[in-house]
Design an enzyme around this catalytic site. Structure first.
Site: not given
Ligand code: PLI
Length: 435
Positions: A50, A102-103, A193, A236, A360, A427
């Site tokens: 843990y 970005f969303t 980011d 990614k 997009r 979206f």
């Protein structure tokens, strides 16, 4: 026809298709890449304690080695990290400048009481402009915002590598350095980011003077040195199916984020990931900085893009790092933006061949929280996103031929009307009917 039926049942939203009904899945490069044999071996080394798992320390070491940040807070994926950084740094009434929205990033900034302000260069909003670094921040726009609202209302500049909504466009080393100098002059921090920074590093190596002989790893580390910290969707560039992290050199941000992670994600040494996930992620980072791999990855995207350009099909240029973006305004000029040309085009490509892509454009942009009106982005795009280490050149040929088939019958296309709209990130779940 089975695919036409499946698309109608999915409300003309490619997110609502079953993956079993998809032939080549280019919805996203998020969590869809193939893990290597070394990463799979890493899964067997999971320390599922843990607290204080040894895999967490491997992860911290990998981030410190390749990104250079001091402190790490693990999260279950990118938006978990966005939540923490937004809540830790933004006060109601603040403004957050960035190189295109970005969303999920913008939504977390808004939920924390902030307002996102787009300060990307104008060239980024033009799909035909061949500027080599369309992800650059316009320093005059940034300066104007600082003058207007005051530096005390700007907690950080939100910088993205390989700007997703601009078509996978890079930001230059010269620009991040200048942004860092300008922001720090006013005591404003710079957060990155880092989701697709490896691809950004390749563009710097190829296009920016003085970097041709530097490795992706060297470029990444130098770039991060002009930022105070970063958040990451490890799904990614870090080559895992799930995972994320927040990293910072700021003691105050670290303390707040490490405290909050235990409320929303998990203990500060796993943050929503299992030990084995963290091991695969630590190994993924070491693989992701290999020059040959990054060149092959971006080369595959370029192969597809060049086929489409040769056939006269309108795409965002220069070709980006992770995807080809079809320009739906030029593809379907007879469909007005309020009839969702990009949503229509993604549905039509699926019906043609079973290739799944993503909208997009106006659907992704959502509504203005103040006025409730649709936001109308200049770019109305369909993203054909290439997962890493999954598909072959032959798959790219099939995709290109399908886009060409839809292009050849473009004049008969009809738009859509939205019949269901969820409140947040519409979206993902909105439904449409054919007009
Ligand atoms: O999907 P997450 O929660 O791991 O990460 C959110 C996220 C943050 N920043 C950027 C630039 C992203 O592209 C991103 C997620 N992108 C998705 C899911 C995509 O399909 O592009």
């Amino acid at each position: 026809m089975a695919r036409a039926r499946a698309m109608a049942e999915a409300g003309y939203n490619t997110f609502l298709l079953r993956s079993e009904d998809v032939y080549i899945d280019l919805l996203t490069d998020s969590g869809t890449s193939a893990m290597s044999d070394r990463q799979w071996a890493g899964l067997m080394l999971g320390d599922e304690a843990y607290a204080g798992s040894r895999n967490f320390y491997h992860l911290v070491e990998a981030i410190q080695t390749y990104y250079g940040y001091k402190h790490v807070v693990p999260t279950h994926q990118g938006r978990g990290a966005e939540h923490l950084i937004s809540q830790a740094m933004i006060k109601p009434g603040d403004f957050i400048p960035g190189n295109m929205y970005f969303t999920t990033t913008r939504l977390h900034q808004e939920l924390a009481g902030g307002t996102f302000v787009d300060v990307i260069i104008d060239e980024a909003h033009d799909s035909t402009n061949l500027h080599p670094f369309k992800g650059d921040i316009d320093l005059d726009k940034l300066q104007a915002l600082i003058d207007k609202v005051g530096p005390e209302h700007i907690p950080y500049v939100s910088v993205a590598g390989t700007v997703n909504m601009a078509g996978g466009q890079p930001i230059s080393m010269g620009n991040i350095k200048a942004v860092y100098e300008l922001a720090h002059r006013y005591g404003i921090r710079v957060y990155l980011d880092a989701t697709r920074m490896m691809e950004n590093a390749l563009f710097i190596q190829e296009r920016e003077e003085g970097y041709a002989d530097k490795s992706i790893a060297e470029i990444l580390k130098e770039f991060c040195s002009y930022t105070d910290g970063a958040w990451m969707s490890a799904k990614k560039d870090n080559l895992v199916n799930i995972g994320g992290w927040l990293a910072t050199n700021d003691e105050d941000v670290f303390e707040k984020a490490r405290n909050m992670v235990v409320i929303y994600e998990g203990l500060h040494t796993y943050g929503g990931m299992s030990g084995r996930d963290m091991e695969a992620l630590a190994i993924g980072i070491t693989e992701a900085v290999q020059d040959d791999y990054v060149r092959a990855r971006v080369g595959q995207v370029r192969y597809l893009g060049e086929l489409l350009v040769d056939w006269g099909i309108p795409i965002v240029q220069p070709i980006g790092g992770h995807a080809i973006f079809l320009d739906a305004k030029r593809f379907y000029p007879h469909i007005p933006q309020d009839e969702f040309p990009a949503q229509t085009l993604a549905a039509d490509i699926y019906i043609d061949s079973g290739v799944r892509t993503m909208e997009r454009g106006v659907v992704s942009a959502g509504r203005d929280p103040e006025t409730g009106a649709h936001r109308h982005p200049k770019l109305e795009l369909v993203r054909i996103t290439i997962p890493r280490r999954v598909y072959t050149q032959a798959h790219m040929d099939v995709v290109a031929e399908s886009v060409k088939a839809v292009w050849d019958k473009r004049e008969s296309a009809r738009g859509l009307k939205m019949v269901y709209e969820p409140k947040y990130l519409r979206f993902f779940q909105a439904r449409f009917e054919r007009l």
